[in-house]
Scaffold this active site. Structure first.
Site, short mmCIF file in Angstrom:
data_model
loop_
_atom_site.label_atom_id
_atom_site.label_comp_id
_atom_site.label_asym_id
_atom_site.label_seq_id
_atom_site.Cartn_x
_atom_site.Cartn_y
_atom_site.Cartn_z
N VAL A 112 0.86 -1.20 0.00
CA VAL A 112 0.00 0.00 0.00
C VAL A 112 0.89 1.24 0.00
O VAL A 112 0.70 2.18 -0.79
CB VAL A 112 -0.94 0.01 1.25
CG1 VAL A 112 -1.59 1.37 1.43
CG2 VAL A 112 -2.00 -1.09 1.12
N ILE A 170 -6.93 -15.12 9.04
CA ILE A 170 -6.56 -16.55 8.88
C ILE A 170 -7.82 -17.42 8.81
O ILE A 170 -7.74 -18.58 8.45
CB ILE A 170 -5.63 -17.06 10.00
CG1 ILE A 170 -6.34 -17.08 11.36
CG2 ILE A 170 -4.34 -16.27 10.06
CD1 ILE A 170 -5.70 -18.05 12.33
N ASP A 171 -8.98 -16.86 9.17
CA ASP A 171 -10.21 -17.66 9.17
C ASP A 171 -10.76 -17.90 7.75
O ASP A 171 -11.55 -18.82 7.55
CB ASP A 171 -11.30 -16.98 10.00
CG ASP A 171 -11.06 -17.10 11.50
OD1 ASP A 171 -10.04 -17.71 11.88
OD2 ASP A 171 -11.88 -16.59 12.27
N GLY A 230 -4.88 -35.54 6.35
CA GLY A 230 -5.35 -36.93 6.38
C GLY A 230 -6.11 -37.28 7.66
O GLY A 230 -5.91 -38.34 8.25
N ARG A 256 -1.23 -17.99 14.04
CA ARG A 256 -1.23 -16.62 13.53
C ARG A 256 0.16 -16.00 13.55
O ARG A 256 0.36 -14.88 13.06
CB ARG A 256 -2.18 -15.76 14.37
CG ARG A 256 -3.57 -15.85 13.88
CD ARG A 256 -4.56 -14.87 14.44
NE ARG A 256 -4.17 -13.91 15.42
CZ ARG A 256 -5.00 -13.44 16.35
NH1 ARG A 256 -6.24 -13.89 16.41
NH2 ARG A 256 -4.62 -12.54 17.20
O1 F6P Z 1 -8.40 -13.54 13.54
C1 F6P Z 1 -9.28 -14.55 13.61
C2 F6P Z 1 -9.04 -15.33 14.87
O2 F6P Z 1 -7.72 -15.84 14.88
C3 F6P Z 1 -10.03 -16.44 15.10
O3 F6P Z 1 -9.68 -17.61 14.42
C4 F6P Z 1 -9.99 -16.57 16.59
O4 F6P Z 1 -11.22 -17.07 17.06
C5 F6P Z 1 -9.80 -15.18 17.05
O5 F6P Z 1 -9.18 -14.49 16.00
C6 F6P Z 1 -8.99 -15.04 18.30
O6 F6P Z 1 -8.98 -13.72 18.67
P1 F6P Z 1 -8.03 -13.09 19.76
O7 F6P Z 1 -6.63 -13.08 19.22
O8 F6P Z 1 -8.56 -11.71 19.96
O9 F6P Z 1 -8.12 -13.96 20.96
#
Ligand code: F6P
Length: 339
Positions: A39, A142-143, A201, A272
């Site tokens: 960006v 990531i969801d 798997g 994450r």
């Molecule tokens: O960003 C999405 C996510 O990682 C979901 O998969 C998870 O439920 C949530 O965030 C967790 O959030 P936090 O980091 O605020 O606990």
């Protein structure tokens, strides 16, 4: 070019920004930094200036901006997390919070905003857009639960991390003839669980979108042993009605009856963290560049995502609050492959 508040732009007349701001919001995702970099550098190439907003919408409310230059975004492409910081911001859900944010944007002489984030963040972007401020979203979570993008920034990295864990767990599971429950992230969406289950798997995949009872899970795991497998694996999305905790409790109480030894691993935020994969770096770069291109065309109120392999924009009103569904054919395939 005028720097006018968008409320004063006659309808139909498009405004091209000269100074944009960018923020990352909600749960961080590997690749967010690559998007910030794209960006920034693409906006600079347009001759605009760029401000980074610290900690998402909270930073907007607090007026926390920092100048971004080609150099300040150097060396971040390969880094996980987000240089700008992120936050979940309940204050932005209120009208007052959004008005304060709008005042900060005008005070900082920002003409348009890029919001890098998932569902909740794009709802915030939409709300700001409804107040007349030009906003463009970049699909990042990531969801992978955002409509308007087949795949979102961070999913590929998270999936690879989950798979590495699953592969490792399978080796120890085989040594002990154990069953394993692996819980992956995904609050409302089973995408990560389904893909990790297929690519890893798994014998059974448990997602929020489908009802799978503990009895179903027990049946599948037992059947795996009866077929002669040395281990059995269930991948469970954290948002499933029977999550890993509920399933573990069920199996603990019926240890004798189920006839197998079970262990549970919750992967949590590990998914994450860390460096983005090549795929996420490239996706984030393309979407970040796409956001600037959209603004340069005078587009706002849209999400930049990838649809059928191409970077495309979708109006935020068609994205926000829309639940992306999992592919029923892939879910069925997971059931066939577990034999
Ligand atoms: O960003 C999405 C996510 O990682 C979901 O998969 C998870 O439920 C949530 O965030 C967790 O959030 P936090 O980091 O605020 O606990």
């Amino acid at each position: 070019m005028d720097r006018r508040s968008p409320e004063h732009v006659p309808q139909g007349e498009r405004m091209t920004p000269r100074r944009i701001a960018v923020l990352t919001s909600g749960g961080d995702a590997p690749g967010m930094n690559a998007a910030i970099r794209a960006v920034t550098r693409c906006a600079l190439a347009e001759g605009w200036t760029v401000a980074g907003v610290r900690h998402g919408f909270l930073g907007l409310i607090e007026g926390s901006f920092e100048p971004l230059t080609a150099r300040s975004v150097a060396g971040i492409l390969q880094r996980g997390g987000t240089l700008l910081g992120s936050a979940r911001c309940p204050a932005f859900l209120t009208e007052e919070g959004r008005r304060t944010a709008l005042r900060s944007l005008h005070r900082a002489e920002v003409d348009a905003l890029v919001v890098i984030g998932g569902n909740g963040s794009q709802a915030g972007a939409f709300a700001l857009g409804q107040m007349g401020f030009p906003v463009v979203g970049v699909a990042s979570t990531i969801d992978n639960d955002l409509s308007g993008s087949d795949v979102t920034i961070g999913v590929d990295t998270a999936l690879n991390i989950a798979l590495e864990a699953i592969d490792r767990l399978k080796t120890t599971a085989s040594s002990h003839q154990r069953a394993f429950l692996v819980e992956v992230m995904g609050r409302k969406c089973g995408y990560l669980a389904l893909m990790a289950g297929i690519a890893g798997g798994a014998e059974v995949v448990v997602v929020p979108e489908r009802e799978t009872t503990p009895e179903d899970v027990a049946l599948q795991l037992r059947a795996a042993y009866e077929r002669g497998k040395a281990h059995a694996l269930a991948v469970v999305a954290e948002g499933a009605r029977h999550d890993a905790e509920a399933l573990s409790a069920y199996f603990r109480e019926r240890h004798e009856a189920t006839g197998f030894d079970l262990r549970t691993t919750t992967l949590g935020h590990v998914q994450r963290g860390g460096a983005p994969t090549a795929y996420d770096r490239l996706l984030a770069t393309r979407l970040g560049a796409g956001a600037v291109a959209a603004l340069a065309r005078g587009e706002a109120g849209v999400l930049v995502g990838t649809l059928e392999g191409r970077v495309q924009t979708t109006p935020l009103e068609r994205v926000v609050g829309v639940q992306k569904s999992i592919d029923p054919q892939l879910f069925a395939l997971a059931g066939v492959l577990n034999s």
